[in-house]
Design an enzyme around this catalytic site. Structure first.
Site, PDB file in Angstrom:
ATOM      1  N   LYS A 180     -16.612 -18.810   1.265  1.00  0.00           N
ATOM      2  CA  LYS A 180     -16.853 -19.597   0.053  1.00  0.00           C
ATOM      3  C   LYS A 180     -18.147 -19.173  -0.623  1.00  0.00           C
ATOM      4  CE  LYS A 180     -14.457 -23.360   2.328  1.00  0.00           C
ATOM      5  NZ  LYS A 180     -14.649 -24.466   3.269  1.00  0.00           N
ATOM      6  N   LYS A 231     -23.973 -22.498  16.525  1.00  0.00           N
ATOM      7  CA  LYS A 231     -24.175 -22.136  15.117  1.00  0.00           C
ATOM      8  C   LYS A 231     -25.648 -21.885  14.802  1.00  0.00           C
ATOM      9  CE  LYS A 231     -19.985 -24.534  13.658  1.00  0.00           C
ATOM     10  NZ  LYS A 231     -19.203 -23.408  13.111  1.00  0.00           N
ATOM     11  N   HIS A 265      -8.523 -21.441  17.550  1.00  0.00           N
ATOM     12  CA  HIS A 265      -9.673 -21.419  16.637  1.00  0.00           C
ATOM     13  C   HIS A 265     -11.004 -21.351  17.355  1.00  0.00           C
ATOM     14  CE1 HIS A 265      -7.788 -22.211  12.685  1.00  0.00           C
ATOM     15  NE2 HIS A 265      -6.880 -22.870  13.369  1.00  0.00           N
ATOM     16  N   THR A 297     -15.244 -20.234   7.467  1.00  0.00           N
ATOM     17  CA  THR A 297     -14.712 -20.138   6.101  1.00  0.00           C
ATOM     18  C   THR A 297     -15.812 -20.425   5.087  1.00  0.00           C
ATOM     19  OG1 THR A 297     -13.920 -22.430   6.279  1.00  0.00           O
ATOM     20  CG2 THR A 297     -12.315 -20.673   6.671  1.00  0.00           C
ATOM     21  N   LYS A 350     -22.815 -26.550   7.854  1.00  0.00           N
ATOM     22  CA  LYS A 350     -21.729 -26.403   8.816  1.00  0.00           C
ATOM     23  C   LYS A 350     -21.889 -27.502   9.853  1.00  0.00           C
ATOM     24  CE  LYS A 350     -23.013 -22.156   9.279  1.00  0.00           C
ATOM     25  NZ  LYS A 350     -21.747 -21.478   9.072  1.00  0.00           N
ATOM     26  N   ARG A 351     -20.905 -27.652  10.702  1.00  0.00           N
ATOM     27  CA  ARG A 351     -20.991 -28.628  11.775  1.00  0.00           C
ATOM     28  C   ARG A 351     -22.202 -28.325  12.642  1.00  0.00           C
ATOM     29  NH1 ARG A 351     -18.344 -28.151  16.764  1.00  0.00           N
ATOM     30  NH2 ARG A 351     -17.207 -26.373  15.903  1.00  0.00           N
TER      31      ARG A 351
END
Length: 846
Positions: free
Chosen positions: A700, A592, A395, A696, A586-587
């Site tokens: 969504k 990111k 992942h 993901t 998100k984390r």
């Protein structure tokens, strides 16, 4: 005496009709393979009320008139549970009789979300339960709010695991999910002085009605000690492990219902217990702490999700966790699930264990230990079996996430497993040298044992060698996994590598989370889309229908109002009603690039503050962040502080009132996501290209009618291709361009000097304007960006701002924006986790 209430439903314009008393599946009254009847309550309002009151009276030991909100919630949950029981037992019996191949899903995380609504949806009991609770004088919404979601995951990995087991049940595929029942799970996030504070998440404190403890299936797990070898008369050398200490793994079973198909699979989570929890003699001597030391030590293993591992003790505890749950899981399947007389040489016909990232990889040497040391298999036969029983999903592309355990720690905790790994590696390197004679550097690169900086085991390499298949989780990620992360392995075994793009369950993230959109879609194309998400394509022509666009906008606005009401109660946040909802959840991780979003906000604020742009010319936007930083990730926590500091200043400045606002609700989780995602207008997916495996959240948002601004990274690539360039705001470098810039030598300071708008934005941040004049408070983030900027925020800054101007222009035309949003929904059916599971079944598990 059981308390009763009137059974006649009171019907209003907002209530289900009296026909709802007969809605729902026909539940079986007896089990064909059981010795006695398995009875579910009648699927009627009267039957539900009777079952609920029985649970309240005899389960909670209270009367309705004296019950607390938690009593009522627990009774309702157990009532719903009863409707699933016959299907669960029959599914298990049918699986045992058919002896079908089973998926053993090994995952350190399961981010399940609240179970009440999901199980009502799966059983088709929502309307019956609502009417029944109304008859009892209870607001079912209050009971839904009472539930605490299990914090058994950190983010996408755990939510993906939950989506996958949901899909496998809906598709009637035999599956057992295996994981850890963390007592506290992921921490609950609060803010003090704008800084993240981690608070234990006591999700079990008020009871967990969805779990079934099974102490009779407990497993003994060993650690430490030493190994010894003996040579038999036949010359065969055997190894014996004498452990230093042991713990007990106790399973808790959770039901995983399929969507209205009578199938209920099992999630089995393990909790650690001491072999001797209490020493009475020591207690009687007065040393009360020492009397329970063994219990405390053992229970630490399943105490907290991902203990902070910057210390040697933290690393050791993480490895204990990983081995604990896979040892329990393999034992459970081999000793308790398949028949006692099963020929283990045929084990691959009955099970494939999917390794959800590198956390469970220690299961590979554990399987070898079981087969060789416990079951008496010859090494070669055991290895042939093992290589067919595991598949590996990677992942990540980040080197630090590809777990590496020091030989010293592995030898201390699992000496026999280290021996097994050494032998696997020795034999594998012989294979490499045969395939590439004379290329000793290749053999060193591919060795599972790294020599520097300390002698360590590369767990991803072990998984790749032993796994029948290795897959990435988006097309770009799988390509980079083959070409850059594991290139030597893909050259040796090209057929072993494949791709399965992630997906999400439409049951929870559309049907349950976005009821208004679900009803609009169902009224338009029927309800078949819930289990066949490709049918959303039937909505595509309606993007050009003005009345449908208007209905779609009304759904989005209603979802916004629902979110605003929630955040006001939950977080005390008052958000403007007429603004674009621009969301990044998100984390918190540098790759990111929450910092890029933050610089955009500050640049807009700076434009108004400096007079370059009039406030009335700024598109009204509400920026919403949701993120947790790992407790030991100090820079990530500094970024959270800075986002909150900017929010405080922007939200209190009358110059941008009604134009710019920033919200960072604490403790983002699945429950909040189910309200936030359906309300979003713009989805921020802005990671540096080549760093996000899939994502993901991006799926969504698209499925719920948000447009994406993003880089060509992870599953963004596939989203953009499917929804079309005109309905996706692409910006920034692609992965080859990132690598080219890095090779040329990237200087963030030079970009800062060359770009006036970036310079003005950074200078405003660095001035202390957002921190009460305290320039030191922003130093860690600013210094990191100027001096390192490992994820090239500055390099993509201007392209990002240009894309945001395109967003403003598009949003100014509500009709065109709605058309794009509808097409995002219609063209995103590919991202169903049902499709992901079909891909696993055909490409990996066949």
């Amino acid at each position: 005496m059981t308390e009763t209430v009137p059974t006649r439903a009171v019907v209003s314009d907002e209530s289900p009709s009296t026909d709802a008393r007969r809605i729902g599946p026909a539940h079986r009254t007896s089990h064909p393979l059981a010795s006695g009847p398995v009875v579910s309550p009648p699927a009627t309002v009267d039957g539900f009320v009777e079952a609920f009151l029985a649970e309240l009276n005899y389960g909670q030991g209270t009367l309705l008139s004296q019950s607390t909100l938690n009593d009522q919630y627990l009774a309702l949950a157990r009532t719903i549970r009863r409707y699933l029981m016959a299907d669960w037992l029959e599914t298990g019996a049918r699986r045992r009789q058919a002896q079908q191949k089973t998926i053993g899903y090994l995952s350190a995380e399961y981010l399940l979300g609240r179970q009440l609504g999901n199980n009502l949806l799966a059983t088709n009991l929502q309307d019956i339960a609502e009417v029944a609770m109304t008859q009892c004088g209870i607001d079912i919404a209050a009971l839904r709010a009472q539930e605490v979601e299990p914090g058994l995951g950190n983010g996408g990995l755990g939510r993906l695991a939950a989506c996958f087991v949901d899909s496998l049940a809906t598709m009637d595929v035999p599956c057992i999910g295996y994981g850890i029942r963390y007592e506290y799970g992921i921490f609950r996030q609060t803010f003090e002085g704008d800084r993240q504070v981690e608070v234990p998440d006591s999700w079990l404190s008020l009871g967990s009605p969805w779990e079934f403890p099974h102490p009779e299936r407990q497993v003994l797990v060993s650690f430490g000690g030493q190994t010894s070898t003996t040579t038999g008369e036949d010359g065969v050398v055997t190894s014996t492990w004498t452990p230093g200490w042991q713990v007990i793994g106790m399973p808790y079973h959770y039901m995983v219902p399929g969507y209205r198909n009578g199938v209920v699979n099992t999630l089995r989570l393990w909790s650690a217990r001491a072999t001797q929890a209490f020493d009475l003699a020591i207690f009687n001597s007065g040393d009360y702490a020492e009397a329970v030391r063994a219990q405390t030590f053992a229970e630490n293993i399943s105490k907290v999700l991902y203990p902070e591992d910057s210390t040697p003790q933290g690393k050791e505890l993480r490895l204990q966790q990983q081995y604990f749950f896979v040892a329990c899981s393999l034992h459970d399947f081999i000793e308790n699930t398949i028949p006692a007389d099963f020929d283990l040489s045929r084990l691959p016909e009955r099970i494939i264990f999917q390794l959800n990232d590198t956390h469970p990889v220690i299961a590979i040497p554990e399987m070898m230990r079981i087969l060789v040391d416990k079951k008496g298999f010859e090494w070669d036969e055991a290895w042939a079996i093992t290589r067919k029983c595991f598949a590996y999903t990677c992942h990540t592309l980040l080197p630090e996430a590809l777990e590496v355990w020091s030989v010293e720690l592995l030898g201390k905790l699992l000496p026999r497993h280290l021996e097994i790994i050494y032998r696997i590696n020795d034999e594998f390197l012989e294979e490499v040298r045969e395939a590439f004679p004379g290329d000793e550097m290749r053999a060193r690169r591919m060795s599972m044992i790294a020599e520097h900086p300390v002698r360590s085991v590369r767990m991803a390499y072990l998984a790749t060698v032993a796994g029948a298949k290795v897959n990435g989780v988006a097309e770009l990620h799988s390509q980079l996994l083959r070409d850059k992360v594991l290139p030597d392995f893909s050259q040796l075994w090209p057929e072993k590598f494949t791709n399965v793009t992630n997906g999400i369950t439409p049951r929870r993230f559309v049907r349950l989370a976005n009821r208004r959109l679900s009803e609009l879609v169902t009224d338009t194309i029927g309800d078949g889309w819930v289990t066949d998400l490709d049918r959303l394509r039937e909505l595509e022509p309606l993007a050009d229908d003005a009345s449908f666009r208007e209905e779609f906008r009304a759904v989005k606005q209603a979802n916004k109002e629902r979110l605003y009401a929630l955040l006001k109660v939950r977080d005390g946040l008052e958000l403007p009603r007429e603004a674009m909802l621009d969301v990044m959840v998100k984390r918190l991780h540098e790759y990111k690039r929450q910092t890029l979003k933050l610089l955009h906000i500050v640049s807009l604020y700076d434009d108004v503050l400096s007079g370059r742009v009039a406030a009335e010319d700024v598109t009204p936007r509400t920026f919403v962040f949701g993120a947790k930083a790992a407790p030991g990730y100090h820079l990530a926590k500094e970024i959270i502080f800075l986002v909150n500091a900017v929010a405080d200043t922007v939200n209190s400045d009358p110059k941008v009132a009604g134009r710019l606002s920033v919200a960072f609700p604490a403790n983002y989780n699945v429950t909040l996501a189910e309200k936030l995602i359906p309300a979003a207008d713009l989805s921020e997916q802005i990671s540096l290209a080549g760093k996000e495996a899939s994502g993901t959240g991006n799926m969504k948002f698209a499925l719920n009618g948000a447009l994406t601004i993003g880089t060509d990274d992870g599953a963004n690539v596939e989203i953009r291709r499917l929804v079309g360039d005109d309905h996706f705001f692409l910006f920034g470098m692609d992965e080859p361009e990132v690598e080219q810039l890095r090779a040329r030598g990237y200087s963030p300071a030079a970009v800062y000097e060359e770009n006036a708008r970036l310079r003005s934005t950074i200078d405003l941040l660095a001035s202390g304007h957002f921190t009460g004049g305290d320039r030191q408070a922003v130093g860690p983030v600013i210094d990191n960006l100027l001096q390192q900027d490992s994820f090239m925020v500055f390099a993509d800054f201007q392209a990002y701002l240009d894309a945001q101007e395109r967003v403003d222009a598009a949003y100014a035309d509500p009709d065109a924006w709605s058309r794009s949003a509808i097409l995002n929904v219609a063209r995103s059916g590919y991202f169903s986790s049902d499709r992901s599971m079909r891909d696993y079944l055909s490409r990996i598990w066949a």
